[in-house]
Write a protein that holds these residues in place. Structure first.
Motif, short mmCIF file in Angstrom:
data_model
loop_
_atom_site.label_atom_id
_atom_site.label_comp_id
_atom_site.label_asym_id
_atom_site.label_seq_id
_atom_site.Cartn_x
_atom_site.Cartn_y
_atom_site.Cartn_z
N GLY A 77 -14.24 12.92 -33.19
CA GLY A 77 -14.50 11.48 -33.18
C GLY A 77 -13.26 10.60 -33.22
N TYR A 78 -12.08 11.24 -33.25
CA TYR A 78 -10.83 10.47 -33.26
C TYR A 78 -10.55 9.95 -31.85
N GLU A 79 -10.06 8.71 -31.74
CA GLU A 79 -9.80 8.11 -30.44
C GLU A 79 -8.30 8.10 -30.14
N ILE A 80 -7.94 8.67 -28.98
CA ILE A 80 -6.54 8.74 -28.55
C ILE A 80 -6.35 7.75 -27.41
N ASN A 81 -5.43 6.79 -27.60
CA ASN A 81 -5.18 5.78 -26.59
C ASN A 81 -4.58 6.41 -25.33
N ILE A 82 -5.13 6.03 -24.16
CA ILE A 82 -4.55 6.41 -22.88
C ILE A 82 -3.65 5.24 -22.46
N PRO A 83 -2.33 5.41 -22.48
CA PRO A 83 -1.44 4.28 -22.16
C PRO A 83 -1.58 3.86 -20.70
N CYS A 84 -1.09 2.68 -20.40
CA CYS A 84 -1.06 2.22 -19.02
C CYS A 84 -0.13 3.14 -18.23
N ILE A 85 -0.66 3.76 -17.19
CA ILE A 85 0.09 4.78 -16.46
C ILE A 85 0.91 4.14 -15.36
N GLY A 86 2.21 3.99 -15.60
CA GLY A 86 3.13 3.43 -14.61
C GLY A 86 2.65 2.09 -14.09
N ASP A 87 2.67 1.92 -12.77
CA ASP A 87 2.21 0.70 -12.12
C ASP A 87 0.81 0.86 -11.53
N THR A 88 0.03 1.79 -12.08
CA THR A 88 -1.26 2.12 -11.48
C THR A 88 -2.38 1.18 -11.89
N ASN A 89 -2.22 0.44 -13.00
CA ASN A 89 -3.30 -0.35 -13.60
C ASN A 89 -4.44 0.55 -14.07
N ILE A 90 -4.15 1.81 -14.38
CA ILE A 90 -5.11 2.75 -14.92
C ILE A 90 -4.69 3.08 -16.35
N GLY A 91 -5.66 3.09 -17.27
CA GLY A 91 -5.37 3.31 -18.68
C GLY A 91 -5.48 2.00 -19.44
N SER A 92 -4.83 1.92 -20.59
CA SER A 92 -4.88 0.71 -21.41
C SER A 92 -3.82 -0.26 -20.90
N CYS A 93 -4.22 -1.10 -19.96
CA CYS A 93 -3.31 -2.02 -19.28
C CYS A 93 -3.73 -3.46 -19.54
N ASN A 94 -2.74 -4.36 -19.60
CA ASN A 94 -3.01 -5.78 -19.82
C ASN A 94 -2.64 -6.61 -18.60
N ASN A 95 -3.35 -7.72 -18.46
CA ASN A 95 -3.05 -8.72 -17.43
C ASN A 95 -3.02 -8.15 -16.01
N ILE A 96 -4.01 -7.32 -15.70
CA ILE A 96 -4.19 -6.83 -14.33
C ILE A 96 -4.65 -8.01 -13.48
N ASP A 97 -3.93 -8.29 -12.41
CA ASP A 97 -4.30 -9.39 -11.52
C ASP A 97 -5.43 -8.92 -10.61
N ALA A 98 -6.66 -9.23 -11.01
CA ALA A 98 -7.82 -8.73 -10.28
C ALA A 98 -8.01 -9.42 -8.94
N ILE A 111 -2.14 3.35 -6.26
CA ILE A 111 -2.45 4.76 -6.49
C ILE A 111 -3.93 5.05 -6.26
N ILE A 112 -4.78 4.02 -6.39
CA ILE A 112 -6.20 4.18 -6.10
C ILE A 112 -6.35 4.34 -4.60
N SER A 113 -7.13 5.33 -4.17
CA SER A 113 -7.17 5.66 -2.75
C SER A 113 -7.74 4.53 -1.91
N THR A 114 -7.16 4.39 -0.72
CA THR A 114 -7.66 3.39 0.23
C THR A 114 -9.12 3.66 0.55
N ASN A 115 -9.50 4.94 0.60
CA ASN A 115 -10.88 5.31 0.89
C ASN A 115 -11.83 4.74 -0.16
N LEU A 116 -11.47 4.83 -1.44
CA LEU A 116 -12.32 4.28 -2.50
C LEU A 116 -12.39 2.76 -2.36
N GLY A 117 -11.27 2.13 -2.05
CA GLY A 117 -11.27 0.68 -1.85
C GLY A 117 -12.21 0.27 -0.73
#
Length: 198
Positions: A77-98, A111-117
């Motif tokens: 039940g312990y929670e481990i923070n996933i840090p913001c991974i580089g410039d990916t905007n994946i993980g615990s990231c702030n101020n992502i320009d949506a 880093i998110i695939s063009t296909n998914l986009g």
């Protein structure tokens, strides 16, 4: 904004997701999620998912920034923070320009695939009759059982592993504001076959 919510969520969410509306500025809430469902119950990457969303954009949104908190939940039940991974905007990231992130995804500058986009773009065209882009106007959003195919995760996302996750996504119009105008807090599950990282 809706597409970045999906982009963050679709990697780690489970079906019939119970969630909490955690908006801090209730009188000025801009975005409300009524229901969010993804099947199968545990997302297997790579693989297919079916996505449903019922949400309301309550008022016009000119600028949109997202703060995300992502924690992996251990068996104890312990929670481990996933840090913001580089410039990916994946993980615990702030101020992502949506307002600009989907342009980056579709142009191959993410880093998110063009296909998914492209799949996300088609989903919102089918649901709304147009792409989701800023400014965002008030409207109801209904996505029903839309199929998406998830590709293997890139090697840069190796911190994302099998397990349960606690995710909080906060929407802001002002990146300097302590308040959000839309927020969803939920738990999710993910399964990654050993050969899923490219």
């Amino acid at each position: 904004m809706l597409r970045i919510l999906v982009a963050i969520s679709c990697v780690v969410v489970a079906r019939a997701i119970p969630f909490t509306d955690c908006a801090t500025d209730k009188a000025n809430t801009a975005f409300t999620v009524h229901s969010l469902d993804i099947t199968p119950a545990t997302i297997i990457v790579p693989g297919d998912i079916h996505f449903s969303l019922n949400a309301t954009v309550n008022r016009k949104i000119d600028l949109l920034f997202i703060d995300a908190q992502v924690h992996r939940v251990t068996k104890s039940g312990y929670e481990i923070n996933i840090p913001c991974i580089g410039d990916t905007n994946i993980g615990s990231c702030n101020n992502i320009d949506a307002c600009s992130i989907m342009t980056d995804i579709l142009s191959g500058n993410s880093i998110i695939s063009t296909n998914l986009g492209q799949q996300l773009d088609q989903m919102f065209i089918a649901a709304l009759g147009h792409s989701a882009q800023c400014p965002i106007n008030p409207e109801e959003v209904f996505v029903q059982n839309y199929k998406m195919t998830l590709q293997p995760l890139p090697a840069a996302l190796s911190l994302i592993t099998d397990g349960d996750y606690h995710i909080k996504i906060m929407i802001k119009e002002d990146p300097t504001s302590p308040d959000n105008v839309g927020c969803i807090d939920f738990r999710a599950s993910l399964s990654l076959p050993s050969n899923n990282v490219g």
